[in-house]
Every structure is written in structure tokens, then in C-alpha cells.
Enzyme design. Structure first.
Site, PDB file in Angstrom:
ATOM      1  CD  GLU A   1      -3.243   0.690   2.082  1.00  0.00           C
ATOM      2  OE1 GLU A   1      -2.961   1.157   3.207  1.00  0.00           O
ATOM      3  OE2 GLU A   1      -4.334   0.145   1.854  1.00  0.00           O
TER       4      GLU A   1
ATOM      5  CG  HIS B   1       6.740 -29.568   3.742  1.00  0.00           C
ATOM      6  ND1 HIS B   1       7.309 -30.798   3.525  1.00  0.00           N
ATOM      7  CD2 HIS B   1       7.371 -29.052   4.831  1.00  0.00           C
ATOM      8  CE1 HIS B   1       8.228 -31.029   4.455  1.00  0.00           C
ATOM      9  NE2 HIS B   1       8.284 -29.983   5.258  1.00  0.00           N
TER      10      HIS B   1
ATOM     11  CE  LYS C   1     -11.490   2.390   0.983  1.00  0.00           C
ATOM     12  NZ  LYS C   1     -11.024   3.383   1.929  1.00  0.00           N
TER      13      LYS C   1
HETATM   14  O1  F6P Z   1      -8.836   1.211   2.106  1.00  0.00           O
HETATM   15  C1  F6P Z   1      -7.536   1.254   2.595  1.00  0.00           C
HETATM   16  C2  F6P Z   1      -7.488   1.857   3.971  1.00  0.00           C
HETATM   17  O2  F6P Z   1      -7.735   3.222   3.902  1.00  0.00           O
HETATM   18  C3  F6P Z   1      -6.165   1.573   4.648  1.00  0.00           C
HETATM   19  O3  F6P Z   1      -5.181   2.467   4.298  1.00  0.00           O
HETATM   20  C4  F6P Z   1      -6.565   1.634   6.087  1.00  0.00           C
HETATM   21  O4  F6P Z   1      -5.608   1.046   6.931  1.00  0.00           O
HETATM   22  C5  F6P Z   1      -7.881   0.887   6.046  1.00  0.00           C
HETATM   23  O5  F6P Z   1      -8.469   1.282   4.825  1.00  0.00           O
HETATM   24  C6  F6P Z   1      -8.815   1.130   7.197  1.00  0.00           C
HETATM   25  O6  F6P Z   1      -9.134   2.485   7.291  1.00  0.00           O
HETATM   26  P1  F6P Z   1      -9.857   3.054   8.580  1.00  0.00           P
HETATM   27  O7  F6P Z   1      -8.938   2.848   9.738  1.00  0.00           O
HETATM   28  O8  F6P Z   1     -10.088   4.518   8.291  1.00  0.00           O
HETATM   29  O9  F6P Z   1     -11.133   2.307   8.761  1.00  0.00           O
END
Ligand code: F6P
Length: 551
Positions: free
Chosen positions: A352, A383, A511
Site C-alpha cells: 500500500e 512443503h 470503494k
Molecule cells: O482502504 C484502505 C485503507 O484506507 C487503509 O489504508 C486503512 O488502513 C484501512 O483502509 C482502514 O481504514 P480506517 O482505519 O479509516 O477504517
């Protein structure tokens, strides 16, 4: 100047042509003290990087590259709280969370240390109340189960660390982790729990992440169904977030909201209140040792000369394989069962951070950046996928990590485990040549025809690079140091590739599209607005979901 135009990069390119066919077997024969020349220590952590396809000249050129890319001044800018996460205009100060020096650290001109200490005291108090059974639920029973609801950085760090430090965990308290929006995850977890004795931590920096919020809503309904009065919810639900307003709106008592800051990225946040499950599990003193270990690695990174700086060397070796040998991946192979989530944790930290194709100047890079990181427990992997490491067509540099001793330490188990670490790194380095294979097959009584037939299958090319980390035992301090070394490795690579390692715009598109598609799924009408594949998949789903009235 883009990284691959730097003089050191060009020099490395020519040097690569000189060295690419050299075998490490020969390198070890030529320099009998290669281990002495290419290994470093930090406390009891030994970092052996001698089984790499490098010569002293390679290291000199790689170190030149680090200097030409201004690694040192970028490092100082990070520790000084400059907004080096330039696309989000934020400082990058996870190191402040484990700053044990007593010195101030600043973000936006403000000393962040008093607030950090204050939050640390708050989580210490809470963890102690839970551990010593002072914290009581709605029916006055002590907490027996803590469920962390979070995903990504709000999940992987605490989960990895509570697993890794299992021998230090309090026994009559169980920590559970739910990250998946798939109802199986929360259902399977709740099935075993009693609401009267369960505490949920809603862990979300943004407090908007769909997966976490949906799980939090399900957990809240499950609690309310049993305890009835919503006022009593505060005894069973707390939050860690930088969005306190949303947490209050959700129904969490302000006193039970623990703070995160903009200058801590999710994947670097286990040192903050996001680490609350760790504190509850192993206790505040052990958590302090985890912080101490990370702090000592920070000090090492800040102060050690580049050629003795473990994260810098780790990063440069990664660049060597990624950008000159064109290796696409790296394997993380812990030889400690309790580290079984360590590769998954590093996967987010690394991929990331550096899985990006646009540089700090907004330009598309024309060189390879972050590797594909994968891994598993070393013994199990032997294995499973080591076949490819030994005899496949791909070069997969690997990190092996192993404790010299562990908590249970049964000599026959542990010596057998360690013999595998040593054997695998040696086998990957040396391989097995024609003479050795023939001698071995002869000794087995095979005739010449059979030997000729089997020979190509039995050869091991070797020359496969590994780093080995040995440490006395996986205690909280050592774990803290190891994680921080990897964090800084990722940072250094980001600087050399001229990336901002601290944003993650690449997670946005999927998203947003999922939110729009969810509306369509709720509507339930056949769709035609997507490409034919996506239309076909959605319409097939809509047709078959009618088989289950609940779907
Ligand atoms: O979608 C990725 C992300 O933004 C990560 O960088 C982060 O760790 C995770 O989602 C969770 O985000 P949050 O802590 O805001 O729920």
C-alpha cells in the site's frame, strides 16, 4: 531528476552486466569472511545479508544511489515532522508514537508528545481495568472477550502482534478480530460469545470504512438485543478514531473514544491506540517494550552510517533485485509459528506504500517500483512453494526470520526448526551442480542411463538470494524493532523510487464503485449500464439470489 537518470543508477546498470552471472558459491569461496563483511547487528538481532548477489562494489554503488537520492535528508525531514505526505499535506510521524527520548517532536509546529503521552496513559488505564476485572459489563460481569472491529491498518498490526506475542498474553481474556464485511466472519465470532462479557473496539481512523461500520452496527444490534438499554452500550463498545464526532453520533461515549492523528497512516498505526488490543492482551509494560524496540530501531535508522544502517541496506538490496535483476516479488518467511501474520502485515505496509506508478512530481515512472510481497511460515512453505524458489524460472529474493530460543523451547523441536533455516538459506545459495548430482545418484546405485535421465531434474541452480534475521527470542522489544526496521526499509525505497509512500489513492476507485453498485443491488432491477461482463455478473447474481429470500 528521475531515479534511473542518477549517475549511481547508471553505474549500477553497467555493474549489473559485470556481476549478473557470478555465482554466490564462488563469491563465498573467494572471500572466506563474507559473512563478517556483510552482516550487521542491532541489539541481539543479527542481520546476515551475505547470501546476496553482491560484491563490495555493488554495495558502494547502491550506497551512492542512496546518497544521490538524499535518503538522509528525507529521513530527517520525516522525523522533523515536515509534511512529506505531500498529496494529503500531512506529516509522517509514527515514530513520535514510540519516541522514548523525552525530546519534543513536532507536526505543524505543534509538539505532539504531550497528547501522545496522554492517550498512552488512557489506553494503559483502560487495559488495566479490563485485565484486572475492574471494568464491568451491563450485568456487572468482568470482560472475558474483546472483539476488534477494523480492517487494513486498523486490524493487521494488532492482530499480527497479539499472535506474535501470544506467550505474553493474559490467559483468561480472549482477543478476537473481525475485519470482513462477509457476515460469516462476525457471525462465526459472535456465535461463541456472551454479550454480558464482551467488549467491542470499533477501530477506524476515518470511522467511515464500510466494512468496519457495518460490523459495528451488527455488533451494536447484537448487544442491544441482550442488554436492552442503549445507555449501557458504553460498557461494551469503545472506539479508536480520528473522527470523534462520527463515533459519538454512532453512540459511543466520548470518554471511551481514543484518539488517532492525521499524521499517522493506518498501516503505521499499531503504535497508537489502534494497538489497544495488544495492550489488553500483553499488558502495558510489555506494550512499552514493543515501543522501546521500535524506538531503538528508529535511533539506529537515524544515527547509523548508511553502510551500517540495517533498513538502508535492506532497502538497497530490494532495489538491486527489483530494478536490476527485474525480480517482481519478495518472500517473507518467518520460522516462528507465532509470526504467522507477519507476512500479511508487511504486505499492507509495503504494497500500500510503494505500489505506485506516479512519482512525487506527478510523473509516470518508467522503472519498476514496489514488489509483490508474499509469504508464509517458512516450514509450511518448504512443503508448498519452495519448489518454485529452488527450481522455478523466477528470482524470488527472500527474508528468513528465526528466534534462537522461544518460550516453550523443546530442544528437539527447536533444533530441527533451526536446522531448516540454515539448510534452506545454504541450499538456495549453493544449489547442487552436475558433479554433485552424479555423485549422489551413483552412491544411490543408479546406472548411467538412469543418471543421464534424472540429471536435469535433480540440478539446483542456486544463486538465490536470502537475508536472514536471527534474534534471541521473539519478545515484545524484538518484535517492535523488527517491524520498525521494515517500516524504514519501505520508506527508503519510496525515497529512491521518488514516491510518496504515505498516501493510498489506489484504494478509492473500487470503494466508490462498490457503493454505486450496492445501490443497484438494493434496487434489484436488471442492469445494463456497465460493461457486458459486469452487467452479466450482476444480472446472474440478481437472478440466482431469488433462490434465497434472505439474500
Ligand atoms: O482502504 C484502505 C485503507 O484506507 C487503509 O489504508 C486503512 O488502513 C484501512 O483502509 C482502514 O481504514 P480506517 O482505519 O479509516 O477504517
Amino acid at each position: 531528476m528521475s531515479s534511473e537518470k542518477k549517475p549511481a543508477w547508471q553505474a549500477l546498470q553497467s555493474h549489473f552486466e559485470e556481476i549478473k552471472d557470478e555465482h554466490m558459491r564462488d563469491m563465498f569461496e573467494q572471500d572466506t569472511n563474507r559473512f563478517g563483511h556483510f552482516s550487521l547487528t542491532l541489539n541481539d538481532i543479527l542481520f546476515d545479508y551475505s547470501k546476496n548477489r553482491i560484491s563490495p562494489k555493488t554495495m558502494d554503488l547502491l550506497l551512492d544511489l542512496a546518497r544521490e537520492c538524499d535518503v538522509q535528508s528525507w529521513r530527517d525531514r520525516m522525523f522533523d515532522g515536515e509534511a512529506i505526505n505531500h498529496t494529503e499535506h500531512r506529516a509522517v510521524l509514527h515514530s513520535a508514537l514510540r519516541n522514548r527520548s523525552g525530546k519534543q517532536m513536532f507536526a505543524d509546529g505543534e509538539n505532539v508528545m504531550p497528547e501522545i503521552r496522554h492517550e498512552l496513559e488512557r489506553i494503559t488505564r483502560l487495559a488495566n481495568d479490563i485485565r484486572n476485572r475492574t471494568w464491568r459489563g451491563a450485568t456487572n460481569q468482568p470482560i472475558t472477550d474483546v472483539v476488534n472491529l477494523g480492517i487494513g491498518g486498523s486490524h493487521l498490526g494488532p492482530m499480527m502482534a497479539t499472535e506474535a506475542l501470544h506467550p505474553y498474553a493474559i490467559h483468561d481474556l480472549k482477543i478476537h478480530y473481525v475485519n470482513n464485511i462477509d457476515e460469516n466472519h462476525i457471525n462465526n465470532t459472535l456465535e461463541t460469545l456472551n454479550p454480558d462479557t464482551t467488549l467491542f473496539i470499533v477501530a477506524s481512523k476515518s470511522f467511515t470504512t464500510q466494512d468496519t461500520m457495518m460490523n459495528a452496527e451488527t455488533a451494536r444490534s447484537w448487544l442491544l438485543h441482550k442488554i436492552g438499554d442503549s445507555k449501557l452500550l458504553e460498557l461494551h463498545m469503545i472506539a479508536v478514531t480520528s473522527n470523534a464526532r462520527a463515533a459519538v453520533e454512532f453512540g459511543i461515549n466520548e470518554d471511551n473514544i481514543f484518539k488517532m492523528w492525521d499524521w499517522v497512516g493506518g498501516r503505521y498505526s499499531m503504535w497508537s491506540a489502534i494497538g489497544l488490543p495488544i495492550v489488553i492482551s500483553i499488558g502495558p509494560e510489555n506494550f512499552e517494550l514493543l515501543l522501546q524496540g521500535a524506538f531503538e530501531a528508529d535511533q539506529h535508522f537515524r544515527n547509523a552510517p548508511l553502510d551500517e544502517n540495517i533498513p538502508v541496506i535492506m532497502a538497497l538490496l530490494g532495489i538491486w533485485y527489483n530494478n536490476f535483476f527485474n525480480a517482481e516479488s519478495i518472500a517473507i518467511l518467518p520460522y516462528d509459528q507465532n509470526m504467522h501474520r507477519f507476512p500479511a502485515y508487511l504486505q499492507q505496509a509495503d504494497m500500500e506504500s510503494n505500489g505506485k506508478a506516479v512519482d512525487r512530481d506527478g510523473k509516470h515512472v518508467n522503472y519498476s517500483t514496489g514488489p509483490i510481497l508474499f509469504g508464509e511460515i517458512g516450514i509450511a512453505s518448504q512443503h508448498a512453494f519452495y519448489q518454485l524458489l529452488h527450481q522455478g524460472t523466477k528470482l524470488v529474493p527472500a527474508d528468513m526470520l528465526a528466534p534462537i530460543s522461544n518460550f516453550a523451547c523443546i530442544a528437539n523441536h527447536h533444533r530441527a526448526l533451526m536446522s531448516n533455516v540454515f539448510a534452506q538459506t545454504e541450499a538456495l545459495m549453493k544449489g547442487k551442480n552436475q558433479d554433485e548430482v552424479i555423485a549422489e545418484l551413483k552412491a544411490e546405485g543408479k546406472d548411467d542411463k538412469e543418471i543421464e535421465f534424472l540429471l536435469p531434474y535433480k540440478l539446483f541452480p542456486g544463486n538465490k538470494p536470502t537475508n536472514t534475521f536471527l534474534f534471541y527470542t521473539l519478545d515484545p522489544k524484538t518484535l517492535g524493532s523488527l517491524i520498525a526496521l521494515y517500516e524504514h526499509k519501505i520508506f527508503v525505497q519510496g525515497i529512491i523510487w521518488n514516491l510518496n509512500s504515505f498516501d493510498q489513492w489506489g484504494v478509492e476507485l473500487g470503494k466508490k464503485m462498490a457503493t454505486d453498485i450496492l445501490d443497484e443491488l438494493n434496487e434489484g432491477a436488471q442492469v445494463s449500464s456497465h460493461d457486458s461482463s459486469t452487467n452479466g455478473l450482476i444480472n446472474y447474481y440478481l437472478k440466482l439470489r431469488t433462490l434465497n429470500p434472505k439474500a
